[in-house]
Design a protein around this motif. Structure first.
Motif, PDB file in Angstrom:
ATOM      1  N   PRO A 193      17.016 -27.191 -13.705  1.00 48.37           N
ATOM      2  CA  PRO A 193      17.640 -26.294 -12.732  1.00 48.37           C
ATOM      3  C   PRO A 193      16.977 -26.461 -11.369  1.00 48.37           C
ATOM      4  N   SER A 194      17.730 -26.148 -10.328  1.00 47.65           N
ATOM      5  CA  SER A 194      17.138 -26.048  -9.002  1.00 47.65           C
ATOM      6  C   SER A 194      16.474 -24.680  -8.889  1.00 47.65           C
ATOM      7  N   ALA A 195      15.674 -24.495  -7.834  1.00 48.67           N
ATOM      8  CA  ALA A 195      14.958 -23.232  -7.716  1.00 48.67           C
ATOM      9  C   ALA A 195      14.622 -22.917  -6.270  1.00 48.67           C
ATOM     10  N   SER A 196      14.465 -21.637  -6.031  1.00 45.16           N
ATOM     11  CA  SER A 196      13.951 -21.148  -4.758  1.00 45.16           C
ATOM     12  C   SER A 196      13.061 -19.965  -5.071  1.00 45.16           C
ATOM     13  N   PHE A 197      11.974 -19.825  -4.334  1.00 46.55           N
ATOM     14  CA  PHE A 197      10.997 -18.788  -4.642  1.00 46.55           C
ATOM     15  C   PHE A 197      11.107 -17.638  -3.655  1.00 46.55           C
ATOM     16  N   GLY A 198      10.798 -16.448  -4.149  1.00 51.84           N
ATOM     17  CA  GLY A 198      10.689 -15.313  -3.263  1.00 51.84           C
ATOM     18  C   GLY A 198      11.804 -14.303  -3.395  1.00 51.84           C
ATOM     19  N   ASP A 199      11.790 -13.340  -2.483  1.00 55.58           N
ATOM     20  CA  ASP A 199      12.737 -12.237  -2.437  1.00 55.58           C
ATOM     21  C   ASP A 199      13.747 -12.519  -1.327  1.00 55.58           C
ATOM     22  N   PRO A 200      15.030 -12.684  -1.663  1.00 55.60           N
ATOM     23  CA  PRO A 200      16.008 -13.049  -0.626  1.00 55.60           C
ATOM     24  C   PRO A 200      16.151 -11.999   0.467  1.00 55.60           C
ATOM     25  N   THR A 201      15.798 -10.755   0.172  1.00 53.66           N
ATOM     26  CA  THR A 201      15.911  -9.733   1.209  1.00 53.66           C
ATOM     27  C   THR A 201      14.884  -9.939   2.318  1.00 53.66           C
ATOM     28  N   SER A 202      13.887 -10.791   2.059  1.00 52.64           N
ATOM     29  CA  SER A 202      12.872 -11.042   3.083  1.00 52.64           C
ATOM     30  C   SER A 202      13.255 -12.179   4.019  1.00 52.64           C
ATOM     31  N   TRP A 203      14.250 -12.991   3.598  1.00 47.99           N
ATOM     32  CA  TRP A 203      14.622 -14.115   4.469  1.00 47.99           C
ATOM     33  C   TRP A 203      16.103 -14.161   4.813  1.00 47.99           C
ATOM     34  N   GLN A 204      16.838 -13.167   4.396  1.00 47.76           N
ATOM     35  CA  GLN A 204      18.252 -13.127   4.721  1.00 47.76           C
ATOM     36  C   GLN A 204      18.612 -11.740   5.237  1.00 47.76           C
ATOM     37  N   THR A 205      19.510 -11.669   6.177  1.00 45.73           N
ATOM     38  CA  THR A 205      19.864 -10.386   6.780  1.00 45.73           C
ATOM     39  C   THR A 205      21.303 -10.008   6.449  1.00 45.73           C
ATOM     40  N   ALA A 206      21.628  -8.743   6.718  1.00 48.56           N
ATOM     41  CA  ALA A 206      23.009  -8.279   6.519  1.00 48.56           C
ATOM     42  C   ALA A 206      23.930  -9.123   7.393  1.00 48.56           C
ATOM     43  N   PRO A 207      25.185  -9.400   6.974  1.00 48.06           N
ATOM     44  CA  PRO A 207      25.863  -8.787   5.820  1.00 48.06           C
ATOM     45  C   PRO A 207      25.685  -9.552   4.511  1.00 48.06           C
TER      46      PRO A 207
END
Length: 442
Positions: free
Chosen positions: A330-344
């Motif tokens: 599988p591919s992967a990404s680490f961390g909490d997406p709320t810390s690097w992505q904004t609304a909407p």
């Protein structure tokens, strides 16, 4: 003679290493071989033999890869049609593993060519029963073909009794299934250890004197099993490689967003609480834990690329779990997406308990437990769609906000994420069914 247990709680299975202090036989190893090899290294024993009780339907075996890595004899039933060289074992064959005597016993039922192994030294015996005799029950008999289920269930009854009659009552019993695996059936006891003597007193296959009653009862209680099972035996007949547990280089946030936009399965491993509070639009939430691999493997379309999103620790563990059911790289990404992505692009939905449902006006209640759970008691007016059927039955859910629950909150969390990704307004009833109150039930 000593027996080491290597448990795989995520699949409800066990593998075993039995040794005489110098050489060892490994029974039904999982595909992540490092766990077996660590046990052998700790004990200072050589792995000279690897045995399969049957061609497995619930996981990808590590047997062939382990035998090749250690130049060990690979014991597989002679009647099995496999694509690799092995030591073809016939019922009644006996061989020596150092000071241990190993006898193969025909135990058809879970599969047609199933074998158990009775291992002895001096007056001690250990029985490795695979999917035959379990603690309190037996392995399920409907994994091969509907046309074979009745005959295999009769065979399972007779096999359990034949195996018990061949072994000493003091023999310790070491089944592969029965610890939460969907390969078990009937009233499994949940015990951690047992003997043949104890099973003679408590196992329904050994205490029910009426074979037809046993057969009818067992078949009547067979329930659904994960869809990925259909792919396991074909992989095991070809001869799978060892698991590749490499953690891939993490994707950049923009790459994750692009994969979501392309319709890929991006699986968020964070807790269901964190996912509900905020997640990347278009992702699905499968909280990492004991049930993770079973339910993702059950719902994910076979062969579909998957991207894992979570802590590096959870991603590493998830890669191991998925490798056991044939989901590789599988591919992967680490961390909490709320810390690097904004609304909407960050969205959320509500979590609630039973008391909130009491105050809801004409709620659409979705129960994602299995049918037998629903039949034992449910909220009046609730719609029952088992979690594993939900992706194909979304159109059956009435309009309105969907209040979704299960037995503990885990499956409902997955279901809520699937519904939300499909554009539905959802409330995750993250509550224990045994504590339901305030709403009419039947």
């Amino acid at each position: 003679m000593d027996v080491e247990t290597i448990g795989t709680a995520s699949l409800g299975d066990r593998s075993y290493l039995v040794h005489d202090g110098e050489v060892a036989l490994v029974v039904d190893p999982q595909r992540d071989l490092d766990r077996v090899e660590e046990v052998a290294a700790r004990l200072g024993v050589r792995i000279t033999h690897v045995a399969e009780t049957h061609v497995h339907n619930d996981y990808v075996t590590g047997g062939l890869a382990l035998s090749r890595r250690h130049d060990a004899q690979y014991l597989v039933a002679a009647a099995e049609d496999v694509a690799y060289e092995r030591l073809a074992v016939h019922p009644g064959d006996t061989l020596s593993v150092g000071a241990l005597s190993v006898t193969a016993v025909a135990t058809p039922g879970h599969t047609p060519h199933h074998l158990a192994y009775v291992v002895g030294r001096d007056a001690r015996q250990a029985v490795f029963s695979g999917g035959s005799l379990l603690y309190g029950s037996v392995g399920r008999t409907d994994l091969m073909s509907p046309s074979l289920t009745v005959d295999l269930t009769h065979a399972q009854y007779r096999s359990a009794r034949a195996l018990a009659s061949l072994a000493l009552e003091t023999a310790t019993l070491h089944p592969t299934h029965g610890f939460g695996s969907f390969c078990s059936s009937g009233p499994a006891s949940g015990a951690d250890a047992s003997t043949i003597g104890e099973q003679l007193r408590t196992n329904h296959a050994l205490t029910d004197p009426d074979e037809q009653h046993f057969v009818t009862s067992l078949i009547a209680n067979l329930s659904a099993y994960p869809s990925y099972y259909s792919h396991m035996a074909p992989l095991n007949r070809v001869g799978p490689s060892a698991a590749d547990l490499t953690v891939p280089a993490p994707l950049r946030p923009a790459e994750v967003v692009d994969r979501v936009a392309a319709g890929h399965w991006v699986v968020d491993l964070r807790s269901r609480v964190a996912f509900a509070a905020g997640h990347l639009r278009g992702t699905v939430g499968f909280e990492y834990g004991t049930s993770f691999a079973t339910y993702l493997g059950w719902i994910l379309p076979w062969g579909e690329p998957v991207t894992l999103l979570g802590s590096e620790e959870d991603v590493r563990a998830a890669i191991r779990d998925l490798s056991r059911i044939g989901i590789d790289h599988p591919s992967a990404s680490f961390g909490d997406p709320t810390s690097w992505q904004t609304a909407p692009d960050i969205v959320s939905y509500r979590r609630a308990g039973w008391s909130a449902l009491v105050d809801a006006t004409s709620p659409v209640v979705l129960d994602v437990r299995r049918p037998e759970e629903f039949a034992s008691g449910h909220i009046v007016g609730a719609l029952n769609i088992p979690l594993h059927e939900l992706p194909h039955r979304l159109g059956e859910i009435p309009a309105g906000t969907v209040w979704v629950h299960c037995a503990s909150g885990y499956r409902a969390g997955v279901a809520a994420s699937l519904l939300h990704r499909a554009g539905r307004e959802v409330v995750h009833l993250d509550a224990d069914w045994s504590q339901v109150h305030g709403v009419p039930t039947t």
